[in-house]
Design an enzyme around this catalytic site. Sequence first.
Site, PDB file in Angstrom:
ATOM      1  N   CYS A  51     -48.964  26.474   4.545  1.00 31.97           N
ATOM      2  CA  CYS A  51     -47.700  26.656   4.759  1.00 31.97           C
ATOM      3  C   CYS A  51     -47.205  26.965   6.366  1.00 31.97           C
ATOM      4  O   CYS A  51     -48.221  27.485   7.017  1.00 31.97           O
ATOM      5  CB  CYS A  51     -47.417  28.279   3.981  1.00 31.97           C
ATOM      6  SG  CYS A  51     -46.006  28.907   4.067  1.00 31.97           S
ATOM      7  N   CYS A  54     -46.758  30.847   6.956  1.00 35.67           N
ATOM      8  CA  CYS A  54     -47.847  31.960   7.189  1.00 35.67           C
ATOM      9  C   CYS A  54     -49.063  31.346   7.103  1.00 35.67           C
ATOM     10  O   CYS A  54     -50.092  32.009   7.192  1.00 35.67           O
ATOM     11  CB  CYS A  54     -47.558  32.878   5.958  1.00 35.67           C
ATOM     12  SG  CYS A  54     -47.897  32.182   4.353  1.00 35.67           S
ATOM     13  N   CYS A  97     -43.860  29.153  -1.438  1.00 33.37           N
ATOM     14  CA  CYS A  97     -44.987  29.749  -0.838  1.00 33.37           C
ATOM     15  C   CYS A  97     -45.167  31.134  -1.452  1.00 33.37           C
ATOM     16  O   CYS A  97     -44.273  31.996  -1.255  1.00 33.37           O
ATOM     17  CB  CYS A  97     -45.194  29.831   0.583  1.00 33.37           C
ATOM     18  SG  CYS A  97     -46.805  30.696   1.130  1.00 33.37           S
ATOM     19  N   CYS A 100     -45.379  34.165   1.468  1.00 31.47           N
ATOM     20  CA  CYS A 100     -44.168  34.626   2.234  1.00 31.47           C
ATOM     21  C   CYS A 100     -42.903  34.060   1.904  1.00 31.47           C
ATOM     22  O   CYS A 100     -41.966  34.534   2.171  1.00 31.47           O
ATOM     23  CB  CYS A 100     -44.473  33.864   3.754  1.00 31.47           C
ATOM     24  SG  CYS A 100     -44.133  32.075   3.801  1.00 31.47           S
ATOM     25  N   CYS A 122     -41.932  18.138  -4.879  1.00 32.66           N
ATOM     26  CA  CYS A 122     -41.607  17.158  -3.693  1.00 32.66           C
ATOM     27  C   CYS A 122     -41.234  18.288  -2.474  1.00 32.66           C
ATOM     28  O   CYS A 122     -40.560  19.247  -2.638  1.00 32.66           O
ATOM     29  CB  CYS A 122     -40.163  16.776  -4.240  1.00 32.66           C
ATOM     30  SG  CYS A 122     -39.185  15.820  -3.309  1.00 32.66           S
TER      31      CYS A 122
HETATM   32 ZN   LIG Z   1     -46.016  30.855   3.137  1.00 32.50          ZN
END
Ligand SMILES: [Zn+2]
Length: 140
Positions: A51, A54, A97, A100, A122
Site C-alpha cells: 500500500c 501505509c 487497503c 488504512c 483493477c
Molecule cells: Zn494502506
Amino acid sequence: MAAPTSSAQKSEEEWRAILSPEQFRILRQKGTELRGTGEYDKFYNDGVYNCAGCGTPLYKSTTKFNSGCGWPAFYEGFPGAISRFPDPDGRRTEITCTACGGHLGHVFKGEGFSTPTDERHCVNSVAIKFAPAETSSASL
Ligand SMILES: [Zn+2]
C-alpha cells in the site's frame, strides 16, 4: 492474526502531509489515474506490491496479469489485506487497503480471464508501491 492496528489510520491532514497530491487524490478521495499512464500498468518484475499509504503488503507480483485494461490487474490479494465495498455507483465493487482504508480501485468478477479466481483487481499504480523480491524469511 490480529485485526489491523489503528496506527495505520490517520486524519485527513496527516495523510495530506505524507502523501503526494496525486496519491492523496486517489487513496483518500477515491480518484482514478488516467488509463494507461500508471507506473505499473505494464510492469512485471518479481516482488510484492505494498500500500502506498501505509506500507501493508497487498499483492504478489505472481498474481498480476495483463488484462489490457490500462491499469495494473491482479487476480488475488494477500488474505485479508483487501476490503471490498459496494461502490456508490451501484454497479462496481470498490477495493480498499484494509489497514488504512486507502482507495485502491475496483474488483470485477467473471470477465472470463484465465486466472485462478476469474477476478480482476483493477488497481491504481499510484495507490501501490512495488518492492523487489529478495531472499527473506517472508516467503509465502
Ligand atoms: Zn494502506
